[in-house]
Design a protein around this motif. Structure first.
Motif, short mmCIF file in Angstrom:
data_model
loop_
_atom_site.label_atom_id
_atom_site.label_comp_id
_atom_site.label_asym_id
_atom_site.label_seq_id
_atom_site.Cartn_x
_atom_site.Cartn_y
_atom_site.Cartn_z
N VAL A 98 74.82 73.17 59.88
CA VAL A 98 74.20 74.25 60.63
C VAL A 98 75.26 74.86 61.53
O VAL A 98 75.97 74.14 62.23
N ASN A 99 75.39 76.18 61.47
CA ASN A 99 76.39 76.87 62.28
C ASN A 99 75.70 77.77 63.29
O ASN A 99 75.11 78.78 62.92
N TYR A 100 75.76 77.36 64.54
CA TYR A 100 75.15 78.13 65.62
C TYR A 100 76.21 79.00 66.28
O TYR A 100 77.38 78.61 66.35
N ILE A 101 75.79 80.17 66.76
CA ILE A 101 76.67 80.99 67.58
C ILE A 101 75.89 81.46 68.81
O ILE A 101 74.66 81.43 68.83
N THR A 102 76.61 81.89 69.82
CA THR A 102 76.00 82.32 71.07
C THR A 102 75.45 83.74 70.94
O THR A 102 75.74 84.45 69.97
N LYS A 103 74.70 84.15 71.93
CA LYS A 103 74.14 85.50 71.94
C LYS A 103 75.26 86.55 71.94
O LYS A 103 75.19 87.52 71.19
N PRO A 104 76.32 86.41 72.76
CA PRO A 104 77.41 87.39 72.69
C PRO A 104 78.08 87.41 71.31
O PRO A 104 78.45 88.46 70.80
N ALA A 105 78.21 86.25 70.69
CA ALA A 105 78.80 86.19 69.34
C ALA A 105 77.87 86.86 68.33
O ALA A 105 78.33 87.52 67.40
N ALA A 106 76.56 86.73 68.52
CA ALA A 106 75.60 87.39 67.63
C ALA A 106 75.72 88.90 67.75
O ALA A 106 75.58 89.63 66.76
N TYR A 107 75.99 89.38 68.96
CA TYR A 107 76.22 90.82 69.17
C TYR A 107 77.42 91.28 68.33
O TYR A 107 77.36 92.29 67.64
N LEU A 108 78.49 90.51 68.38
CA LEU A 108 79.68 90.86 67.59
C LEU A 108 79.42 90.74 66.09
O LEU A 108 79.95 91.51 65.30
#
Length: 107
Positions: free
Chosen positions: A31-41
């Motif tokens: 599972v690869n999670y990313i942060t909200k700022p990373a999701a924006y990018l």
């Protein structure tokens, strides 16, 4: 740079998860999670070929209190992580490491 095809970003219970589809399911495990700022990018990255500088500009436009130096460092970690997990295609660059045991040479 560009994201590999066959990947989608989903928000699940307030977390952003990179989900492989099709043939990518066999290549990208875990599972690869990313942060909200990373999701924006990610929203930009999924539709464009990009350079790190493009992502720096987007981040600085969105987060006024961010510094170029910190954004650059954070992006280095983010991009390296994506590359190591097989999510990012980067021409001419190798991320991660590997080792290989070679037999001793005969004289």
């Amino acid at each position: 740079m560009k994201l590999k095809d066959g990947l989608v970003l989903r928000e699940v219970a307030g977390q952003y998860v990179i989900v492989p589809t099709g043939k990518r399911v066999q290549e990208i495990t875990g599972v690869n999670y990313i942060t909200k700022p990373a999701a924006y990018l990610w929203e930009y990255m999924k539709d464009h070929d990009f350079e790190k500088e493009d992502l720096i500009k987007l981040t600085l436009e969105r987060y006024a209190d961010a510094t170029r130096e910190q954004v650059s460092k954070d992006l280095d970690v983010f991009l390296k992580g994506l590359a190591e997990k097989g999510i990012l295609e980067i021409e001419g660059q190798v991320y991660g490491s590997f080792s290989m045991r070679m037999p001793k040479q005969q004289k």
